[in-house]
Design an enzyme around this catalytic site. Structure first.
Site, PDB file in Angstrom:
ATOM      1  N   SER A  29       0.276  -0.494  -1.768  1.00 56.89           N
ATOM      2  CA  SER A  29      -0.930  -1.598  -1.226  1.00 56.89           C
ATOM      3  C   SER A  29      -2.198  -0.940  -1.121  1.00 56.89           C
ATOM      4  O   SER A  29      -3.327  -1.289  -1.059  1.00 56.89           O
ATOM      5  CB  SER A  29      -0.488  -2.559  -0.407  1.00 56.89           C
ATOM      6  N   GLU A 210      -4.327  -8.312  12.635  1.00 60.00           N
ATOM      7  CA  GLU A 210      -4.521  -6.920  13.107  1.00 60.00           C
ATOM      8  C   GLU A 210      -3.850  -6.050  12.282  1.00 60.00           C
ATOM      9  O   GLU A 210      -2.309  -6.247  12.135  1.00 60.00           O
ATOM     10  CB  GLU A 210      -3.940  -6.706  14.513  1.00 60.00           C
ATOM     11  N   HIS A 214      -3.979  -1.394   5.818  1.00 57.82           N
ATOM     12  CA  HIS A 214      -4.763  -1.781   4.651  1.00 57.82           C
ATOM     13  C   HIS A 214      -6.041  -1.680   4.959  1.00 57.82           C
ATOM     14  O   HIS A 214      -6.564  -2.022   6.203  1.00 57.82           O
ATOM     15  CB  HIS A 214      -4.165  -3.231   4.137  1.00 57.82           C
TER      16      HIS A 214
END
Length: 778
Positions: A29, A210, A214
């Protein structure tokens, strides 16, 4: 063996074709593409194309939550492998999810399965003729209670390095470089790289989030920049396709990245709070209350709707976007009584001034956006010289009130007697020991405010708004970090004294883009404090981009100084147009300032109808208009040698290229100090039409290359005085009575190459001690 030869022939054919490569990206990701709408998250692979030339195809197959194991088991690698052809690149970055020991579908032990999977990617990519590149996993953000960075990746980065070394695979050590970046930004500063967002910003994240793994757009761009930079530093074949900038030797990853603020969707309309758009009602309290209330609730938008809104000073607050709708005019009162005296700065010194119409101090995440107009009622504040108005305009101004000056000052109009009296004093408003604000009341009329004054603030955005009719400077960011001006219009009368467009002072990470300036003083100006106070502050303006801007009337198009005592560096200016500015590129200072201005990169500048110099470097700035008025006589400064001290300014390391100027008074003027010559100036690819050519005094290591001069006054084309180590390479000109005059015994090592100096009636004249030994013609 046949297969190997076939692959080599295929790769050779691909290279011969000149086809740009394809880059496949596989990973998790942190690399993957993310939805663009209503979503703060971005993978660094999503921003990676920004760092490559057009035509390089980047295919991002990274997916959220994948490890090497799940990426293979879900046949995602098979899908990529089926597309690979000789000459392709495969960038491989896993590790975040391989370490999830509680998930059997993803866990891959570092020294066994993870290592085997990496090796499989490498071997199978090579079997298809593709070029694998391994990347260590990018860091998560984690600091301990003492602020020390904590690595959370265990053995995985070391395994990537081991596989790369054993199999001679290029390695991008993102683990190492991202840690260095996060440590540099620190505990608080590094937050702005990540997805972490308060509630109310996105409908997809109503409670906020939070997230220290990422990235947002800014963080993803920074990480992609690290990868591109390492590709260049390691001289990987892909380096030849990295995106270049207009600045010689600089790539896209060399430019600074500027963070932009984001705001809650909550909107407070000042009309709903009771404000009236009748142009008569003073809305100061309502607007300021709306801003305070918005900020106290976590921020959002304070909307100035269509209409004429009269107000006194407005004070910005953190996390608030002051948004002016189309047709909105925020009209500031002309009454000086509305603007109390405050402690601030002016022209680089601590000073008392009237409160700015819009101000903010020690803020984070602020903006002024929209398509409306902010008008500072500057006509009520400014003195005006008679020579700058028509007769009709002058009579109208005199009839409006105020007073005409007395005696030798009778050619000027002043807003009041107090203003006139103050104008005869020195350093008016500068804070003196033992004085109180009330001690400055008798000169208050003279203490004109800047229209927008934002200081000591982070993450500032000015976008789309017209800022006009400022009492003094229009836009003044001071000691700000991460500031963006986009598509703004700064507009002042051409006769407005001190009516600068924008003065960026002691700011770090700034961008001015797509903006227009039509003002009474310098257009786009870089400053960093004045004299001892500026040196003591010690904050240069640095890491700044100026691009795609237009400057109409102004004393200078792009300007540095004269208050540059804290220095300036790493400035990148490109694709700007100056139409009728007194000077085009204007760099000014004087003894007493101190400060170092260096690493200045300027390219692709167009100029037209410049009454003064197209390019000027001057260390004898005298605080007068750059172009003398009709009949005005000015004496050249006396040349004296002073000791070099901390108050001695320095200009060095300028790179200026691709300049076109149609009609200037002088092409280039360089005037340094005998004790501190202007040095290391590189100018190339310039075509300048001007009345006069080049004048270079007290300079060293100046290099001009591929310069075409179309001049009218050609006696001489080039004047050099007391300068050393100058190169004139390929100077084109139509004709000249004399090509060059050398003055002063300090002239030495002046080299002319690739130039036909015989086109002039006389080639060179030596005066004031200069000899022919100083000149080499090759």
């Amino acid at each position: 063996m046949k297969l190997y030869i076939t692959l080599l022939l295929s790769l050779f054919g691909w290279l011969q074709s000149g086809q740009k490569p394809r880059i496949f990206m596989i990973g998790d990701s942190t690399m993957a593409d993310k939805p663009l709408v209503d979503n703060p998250e971005r993978g660094w692979g999503q921003l990676f194309p920004v760092f490559f030339e057009k035509g390089v195809e980047i295919k991002n197959y990274a997916v959220n939550g994948r490890s090497t194991k799940s990426f293979i088991n879900e046949h995602r690698w098979d899908s990529v492998l089926a597309q690979l052809r000789p000459g392709d690149y495969v960038m491989i970055q896993f590790g975040h999810n391989d370490q999830k020991i509680s998930d059997s579908t993803r866990y891959a032990a570092p020294h066994t399965t993870y290592k085997e999977n990496l090796l499989r990617f490498v071997q199978e990519a090579r079997a298809k003729g593709a070029n694998p590149i391994l990347l260590t996993p990018v860091m998560r953000r984690k600091f301990d209670e003492k602020g020390k960075f904590v690595d959370q990746h265990g053995d995985y980065p070391g395994v990537v390095r081991e596989v790369a070394a054993a199999n001679k695979v290029p390695l991008i050590d993102l683990h190492k470089s991202s840690e260095a970046l996060l440590v540099k930004l620190g505990v608080e500063g590094s937050v702005k790289m990540f997805k972490t967002t308060p509630a109310g910003h996105y409908s997809t994240l109503p409670q906020g989030v939070e997230d220290n793994t990422h990235f947002n757009t800014y963080g993803a761009t920074c990480i992609a920049s690290l990868v591109a930079k390492e590709i260049s530093e390691k001289h990987l074949p892909l380096a030849q396709y990295l995106a270049k900038t207009p600045f010689e030797g600089k790539y896209r990853f060399d430019l600074p990245e500027i963070y932009e603020p984001h705001f809650r969707r909550d909107t407070l309309n000042i009309a709903d709070a009771g404000a009236k758009a009748d142009g008569i009602t003073l809305n100061t309290q309502i607007i300021n209350t709306a801003i305070v209330n918005c900020s106290s609730k976590g921020g959002g938008v304070v909307l100035i709707p269509e209409g004429m809104w009269l107000t006194g000073p407005i004070v910005l607050k953190s996390n608030v976007n002051l948004h002016l709708a189309a047709g909105a005019v925020l009209q500031f009162s002309a009454s000086h009584d509305q603007y109390p005296l405050v402690e601030t700065t002016y022209e680089g010194l601590r000073a008392v001034r009237c409160q700015a119409p819009v101000s903010g101090v020690d803020l984070e995440n602020i903006a002024i956006t929209g398509s409306g107009i902010i008008d500072g009622a500057g006509d009520a504040w400014r003195a005006v010289k008679k020579d700058k108005l028509t007769e009709t305009q002058w009579k109208k101004l005199v009839a409006s009130g105020g007073m005409v000056g007395e005696g030798k000052d009778s050619s000027g109009w002043y807003p009041s007697r107090n203003y006139y009296n103050a104008s005869k004093m020195k350093l008016v408003g500068v804070i003196m020991p033992g004085k109180k604000l009330s001690d400055y009341e008798d000169v208050k009329d003279f203490l004109r405010p800047n229209l927008i004054s934002i200081s000591s603030s982070k993450n500032v955005l000015l976008e789309g708004v017209t800022f006009q009719n400022s009492p003094a400077w229009c836009l003044h960011p001071l000691l700000c970090e991460n500031i963006t001006l986009r598509n703004v219009y700064a507009k002042n009368p051409w006769y407005a004294q001190n009516g600068d467009g924008v003065d960026l002072e002691s700011c770090n990470y700034a961008r001015i883009t797509g903006s227009t300036f039509d003002v009474g003083d310098d257009g786009i100006c870089i400053k960093s404090g004045r004299d001892e106070q500026g040196r003591k502050r010690g904050k240069p303006t640095e890491n700044t981009i100026v691009d795609n801007c237009t400057v109409y009337h102004a004393h200078g198009g792009f300007v540095i100084g004269s208050e540059m005592s804290g220095g300036a560096r790493n400035l990148f200016v490109s694709n700007c147009t100056f139409m009728g500015t007194d000077i085009g590129l204007r760099f000014k200072t004087t003894r007493g300032r101190g400060g170092v201005v260096e690493k200045i990169y300027i390219s692709d500048i167009k100029m037209k109808d410049i009454p003064g110099e197209a390019i000027l470097f001057d260390m004898y700035y005298a605080a007068v208009d750059p172009v003398p008025l009709s009949g005005e006589k000015r004496e050249a400064p006396k040349v004296e040698v002073f000791p070099v001290t901390e108050a001695t300014p320095q200009f060095r390391d300028f790179h200026i290229s691709n300049i076109v100027c149609n009609n200037a008074a002088k092409a280039l003027f360089i005037r340094g100090l005998p004790e501190m010559p202007i040095s290391d100036i590189f100018l190339d690819h310039m075509t300048i039409s001007a009345k006069k050519g080049i004048e270079c005094m007290e300079a060293k290591n100046i290099h001009l290359s591929d310069v075409h001069l179309l001049t009218k006054d050609t006696d001489p084309l080039i004047t050099v005085r007391s300068s050393q180590d100058l190169t004139f390479n390929t100077i084109k000109y139509d004709q000249a009575n004399r090509f060059m005059t050398l003055q002063g015994e300090k002239c030495s090592n002046i080299v002319v190459t690739g130039t036909d100096i015989r086109k002039s009636k006389e080639d060179t004249k030596f005066t004031a001690g200069a000899t022919n030994k100083a000149l080499q013609v090759k």
